[in-house]
Structure formats: C-alpha cells, structure tokens
Design a protein around this motif. Structure first.
Motif, PDB file in Angstrom:
ATOM      1  N   UNK A 174      25.047  17.196  36.222  1.00 53.45           N
ATOM      2  CA  UNK A 174      25.086  18.534  35.639  1.00 53.45           C
ATOM      3  C   UNK A 174      26.030  18.706  34.652  1.00 53.45           C
ATOM      4  N   UNK A 175      27.220  18.197  34.710  1.00 56.21           N
ATOM      5  CA  UNK A 175      28.137  18.372  33.709  1.00 56.21           C
ATOM      6  C   UNK A 175      27.902  17.876  32.231  1.00 56.21           C
ATOM      7  N   UNK A 176      26.801  16.833  32.216  1.00 58.46           N
ATOM      8  CA  UNK A 176      26.512  16.280  30.946  1.00 58.46           C
ATOM      9  C   UNK A 176      25.588  17.219  30.139  1.00 58.46           C
ATOM     10  N   UNK A 177      25.088  18.364  30.871  1.00 56.62           N
ATOM     11  CA  UNK A 177      24.164  19.171  30.258  1.00 56.62           C
ATOM     12  C   UNK A 177      24.297  20.671  30.264  1.00 56.62           C
ATOM     13  N   UNK A 178      25.622  21.088  31.122  1.00 60.11           N
ATOM     14  CA  UNK A 178      25.814  22.356  31.086  1.00 60.11           C
ATOM     15  C   UNK A 178      27.364  22.821  30.831  1.00 60.11           C
ATOM     16  N   UNK A 179      27.970  21.959  30.008  1.00 59.65           N
ATOM     17  CA  UNK A 179      29.476  21.888  29.836  1.00 59.65           C
ATOM     18  C   UNK A 179      29.854  22.117  28.329  1.00 59.65           C
ATOM     19  N   UNK A 180      31.182  22.616  28.243  1.00 57.74           N
ATOM     20  CA  UNK A 180      31.281  22.819  26.892  1.00 57.74           C
ATOM     21  C   UNK A 180      31.157  21.729  25.898  1.00 57.74           C
ATOM     22  N   UNK A 181      31.252  20.345  26.449  1.00 51.61           N
ATOM     23  CA  UNK A 181      31.019  19.208  25.623  1.00 51.61           C
ATOM     24  C   UNK A 181      29.630  18.982  25.373  1.00 51.61           C
ATOM     25  N   UNK A 182      28.783  19.345  26.331  1.00 51.89           N
ATOM     26  CA  UNK A 182      27.410  19.474  26.145  1.00 51.89           C
ATOM     27  C   UNK A 182      26.857  20.094  25.099  1.00 51.89           C
ATOM     28  N   UNK A 183      27.710  21.452  25.047  1.00 54.63           N
ATOM     29  CA  UNK A 183      27.230  22.516  23.973  1.00 54.63           C
ATOM     30  C   UNK A 183      27.789  21.715  22.539  1.00 54.63           C
ATOM     31  N   UNK A 184      28.771  21.245  22.456  1.00 56.47           N
ATOM     32  CA  UNK A 184      28.941  20.760  21.355  1.00 56.47           C
ATOM     33  C   UNK A 184      27.852  19.356  20.909  1.00 56.47           C
ATOM     34  N   UNK A 185      27.298  18.660  21.788  1.00 59.07           N
ATOM     35  CA  UNK A 185      26.512  17.583  21.509  1.00 59.07           C
ATOM     36  C   UNK A 185      25.131  18.322  20.950  1.00 59.07           C
ATOM     37  N   UNK A 186      24.716  19.460  21.727  1.00 60.89           N
ATOM     38  CA  UNK A 186      23.391  20.085  21.398  1.00 60.89           C
ATOM     39  C   UNK A 186      23.610  20.583  20.077  1.00 60.89           C
ATOM     40  N   UNK A 187      24.766  21.022  19.927  1.00 63.50           N
ATOM     41  CA  UNK A 187      24.962  21.720  18.395  1.00 63.50           C
ATOM     42  C   UNK A 187      24.961  20.654  17.356  1.00 63.50           C
ATOM     43  N   UNK A 188      25.336  19.526  17.506  1.00 62.72           N
ATOM     44  CA  UNK A 188      25.143  18.541  16.523  1.00 62.72           C
ATOM     45  C   UNK A 188      23.930  17.843  16.160  1.00 62.72           C
ATOM     46  N   UNK A 189      23.194  17.950  17.427  1.00 63.20           N
ATOM     47  CA  UNK A 189      21.613  17.484  17.421  1.00 63.20           C
ATOM     48  C   UNK A 189      20.893  18.476  16.505  1.00 63.20           C
ATOM     49  N   UNK A 190      21.272  19.845  16.595  1.00 65.92           N
ATOM     50  CA  UNK A 190      20.381  20.777  16.080  1.00 65.92           C
ATOM     51  C   UNK A 190      20.900  20.736  14.501  1.00 65.92           C
ATOM     52  N   UNK A 194      18.142  19.821  10.968  1.00 63.38           N
ATOM     53  CA  UNK A 194      17.928  20.873   9.736  1.00 63.38           C
ATOM     54  C   UNK A 194      17.271  21.990  10.181  1.00 63.38           C
ATOM     55  N   UNK A 195      16.576  22.696   9.303  1.00 68.81           N
ATOM     56  CA  UNK A 195      16.099  24.069   9.675  1.00 68.81           C
ATOM     57  C   UNK A 195      17.036  25.069  10.086  1.00 68.81           C
ATOM     58  N   UNK A 197      19.427  24.715  12.111  1.00 71.88           N
ATOM     59  CA  UNK A 197      20.631  23.873  12.099  1.00 71.88           C
ATOM     60  C   UNK A 197      21.662  23.861  10.910  1.00 71.88           C
ATOM     61  N   UNK A 198      21.152  24.611   9.967  1.00 64.75           N
ATOM     62  CA  UNK A 198      21.763  24.613   8.506  1.00 64.75           C
ATOM     63  C   UNK A 198      23.229  25.130   8.748  1.00 64.75           C
ATOM     64  N   UNK A 199      23.388  26.221   9.467  1.00 62.56           N
ATOM     65  CA  UNK A 199      24.590  27.056   9.656  1.00 62.56           C
ATOM     66  C   UNK A 199      25.757  25.941  10.179  1.00 62.56           C
ATOM     67  N   UNK A 200      25.180  25.070  11.261  1.00 63.88           N
ATOM     68  CA  UNK A 200      25.941  24.097  11.985  1.00 63.88           C
ATOM     69  C   UNK A 200      26.461  23.169  11.100  1.00 63.88           C
ATOM     70  N   UNK A 201      25.368  22.538  10.300  1.00 63.64           N
ATOM     71  CA  UNK A 201      25.572  21.606   9.381  1.00 63.64           C
ATOM     72  C   UNK A 201      26.657  21.816   8.431  1.00 63.64           C
ATOM     73  N   UNK A 202      26.443  23.108   8.015  1.00 61.64           N
ATOM     74  CA  UNK A 202      27.499  23.273   7.036  1.00 61.64           C
ATOM     75  C   UNK A 202      28.984  23.519   7.394  1.00 61.64           C
ATOM     76  N   UNK A 203      29.106  23.866   8.863  1.00 60.97           N
ATOM     77  CA  UNK A 203      30.163  24.008   9.322  1.00 60.97           C
ATOM     78  C   UNK A 203      30.944  22.694   9.663  1.00 60.97           C
ATOM     79  N   UNK A 228      20.676  28.548  19.876  1.00 63.59           N
ATOM     80  CA  UNK A 228      19.812  27.554  20.529  1.00 63.59           C
ATOM     81  C   UNK A 228      20.416  26.618  21.166  1.00 63.59           C
ATOM     82  N   UNK A 229      21.604  26.379  20.554  1.00 65.78           N
ATOM     83  CA  UNK A 229      22.630  25.196  21.407  1.00 65.78           C
ATOM     84  C   UNK A 229      22.846  25.878  22.616  1.00 65.78           C
ATOM     85  N   UNK A 230      23.529  27.168  22.647  1.00 67.46           N
ATOM     86  CA  UNK A 230      23.873  27.862  23.834  1.00 67.46           C
ATOM     87  C   UNK A 230      22.605  27.940  24.709  1.00 67.46           C
ATOM     88  N   UNK A 231      21.536  28.226  24.154  1.00 68.55           N
ATOM     89  CA  UNK A 231      20.363  28.557  25.141  1.00 68.55           C
ATOM     90  C   UNK A 231      20.066  27.210  26.079  1.00 68.55           C
TER      91      UNK A 231
END
Length: 311
Positions: A174-190, A194-195, A197-203, A228-231
């Motif tokens: 579970x911790x690979x999918x519901x942790x702070x580290x997982x949130x960062x991984x999802x944010x990078x994927x988004x 593109x689309x 994810x533009x704000x995350x890419x700019x950051x 969406x990453x948080x969701x």
C-alpha cells in the motif's frame, strides 16, 4: 507524574517530558547519529537532560521497525542497523528506570487515540502518509500488536499483485501507492504527460524536482494536475480503508503525515473511494475520517504514555 518520550527519526531525535494529560512540559531535538553506539548515547544523554528538573518515572522510546511483543527488542529496523537489538535492557541498565520500546507508528496512533482525534472512540485505525505509510490499530481501547508484537503494519498490506517494489522486500505494498513518495511519483507522471500536468512540469523545470510541499501548494491553488495526483493516492488509501473496515470495523480512521495537511482536499476523495469499496455500503454503519491533531509530537507523546499505561 512525568515520563519521557523519545521519538527516533531518520534525521532527528525528538525527546520531551510529558505529563499525565499528554502535555509536553519540555522538549529537545538533536540530529540522529548514523552510528548505533552514538545513537544510544544520544538517547541516554537526552533522557538524563530531561530528567534534571523533572521527577521522571519511566521512558518510552519510539522507533521505526518491528518491535517484539515484550516491547524490549527491535527485531528489524529499516533505517538503522538494529537486528534483534535488546534496546530495553541497554537503556534500563544505563538510565536506572523502566523503559519501553515502541514502534513509532503505534506510538503516534496511541497518542491520537488518547489525546487527539480519536479520544472519543474505542476502535480506531491511524494511517500516516509520509515517506511510506505507517499504521496503528486500536481495538476495544487497546493497542493491537498481534501474536509477535509486529501487527498493524498497514502500509505493508499488499495493495496490488505484481506491483511496485517496496523496501520491505515485497511488491505492491500500500505504501507504494498511498504515501507522500507516491504523490510525488504520480505528480511526475502527470507532468510528463502534458495537458493538465503543465503546472507540475513548469514547477519541475524551475526547481529541478517536484516536492511534496510544492504539490500541496498547487493543490490548494486548484492546479488540475496536482489535484489529480492527490486524487490517485487518496483513492488508493480509501480503497485500502474499505478493506480494513471489512476486517476490523473501526469507528474512526485518523490520517496523519505530511500529506494530511491538505485536510478536506485529501479526505474528500479518500471517503469516496472508501465508500465505493466497502462491502454492504448503504446498509451498514460506516467509519468517520479525521485528520491527526498532534502533528510531529504524536510519537514522543504516545511513547511516553505507553511507558506508564502498559507498565
């Protein structure tokens, strides 16, 4: 009657004198030594310092890892070179007072049960969303440890078969999918997609990385990619809670850790996923969800309290 609580983290050791109401009277912090002998010395020196001006009757030490059911030995610690380390005996011989060793997530969960978000219930589960996912289970007003003392490792329940590798040696925890580290991984994927994810890419282009606090700021600003990453991580957590409900039927889930600072932005999608994965939903009582109240002090407060409550 005072007791000392020590919370050993990967980078900092926090210690405090705690009274019978869970209030911290005095608190100190030092860097965590990498050498285990130096680490033990640091804990002993901290307890001695905190005992100078207070009548301390016991000490509780919280640390990440598997602790035996006698709360005496660290069977395995993920970030410190402790393997079957008899910490209780070591500290008691040097401090001359009763010492209890406790898993850090258990200690934090107990503190929330006694003095925080769970103080009005008898059946509670706590999950902390940090680098991993910590867990604690309270049943009938007692901390559940299991037959060997290492129950309640909620972050290492297998969430998906053949999933992402976990530091515990398994895959799909579970911790690979519901942790702070997982949130960062999802944010990078988004951000890569593109689309939205533009704000995350700019950051990422500006800072070189996408940190957890930065994602939280974007969520609060309404950035679609960050939301969406948080969701995604909230959905994983909520689905797991549906399974925990089926097994243990808690009255309350308390969510802690850095991601929990998002409050209802986190709990909204967690509740939705929980409800849609709950057996018999619509015809059965459901649990409440709450954000942890004691923050980074929970571990030392819980360790101190357990040193006396379960003595």
């Amino acid at each position: 009657m005072f007791r000392v609580g020590i919370d050993i983290g990967g980078t900092k050791i926090a210690g405090g004198v705690v009274d019978e109401t869970g209030r911290i009277i005095e608190k100190v912090r030092v860097d965590t030594p990498t050498d285990t002998v130096e680490l033990a010395d640091a804990v002993v020196n901290m307890v001695r310092h905190l005992s100078l001006h207070h009548e301390v009757v016991a000490t509780g030490v919280a640390a990440a890892g598997f602790i035996d059911r006698d709360r005496a030995t660290v069977i395995h610690a993920p970030n410190i070179a402790w393997r079957n380390e008899p910490l209780k005996a070591i500290f008691e011989s040097r401090l001359g007072m009763p010492v209890a060793i406790e898993n850090d997530a258990n200690a934090a969960g107990w503190a929330e049960f006694r003095y925080g978000a769970g103080r009005d219930v008898d059946h509670m589960m706590m999950l902390t969303m940090g680098t991993g996912v910590g867990g604690a289970v309270i049943l009938d007003g007692k901390l559940y440890r299991g037959g060997h003392g290492i129950g309640g490792e909620l972050g290492h329940v297998r969430f998906t078969r053949d999933g992402l590798p976990c530091g515990c040696g398994q895959n799909g925890c579970l911790e690979q999918y519901a942790s702070g580290r997982a949130l960062q991984r999802e944010a990078n994927s988004i951000a890569d997609a593109g689309g939205i994810g533009a704000g995350l890419a700019a950051l990422r282009a500006e800072k070189g990385t996408i940190s957890g606090p930065a994602i939280s700021r974007l969520v609060l600003a309404g950035d679609e990619g960050a939301v969406e990453a948080l969701r995604r991580v909230a959905t994983a957590l909520g689905e797991a809670c549906g399974g925990f409900q089926a097994a243990l039927d808690p009255e309350l889930f308390v969510i802690g850790g850095g991601v929990a600072q998002l409050g209802e932005d986190l709990l909204g999608p967690v509740r939705l996923a929980y409800e849609t994965s709950l057996p018999g939903y619509g015809d059965r009582p459901v649990a409440e969800f709450a954000i942890a109240q004691l923050g980074n002090d929970a571990g030392l407060i819980g360790a101190a309290d357990l040193a006396v409550v379960e003595a």
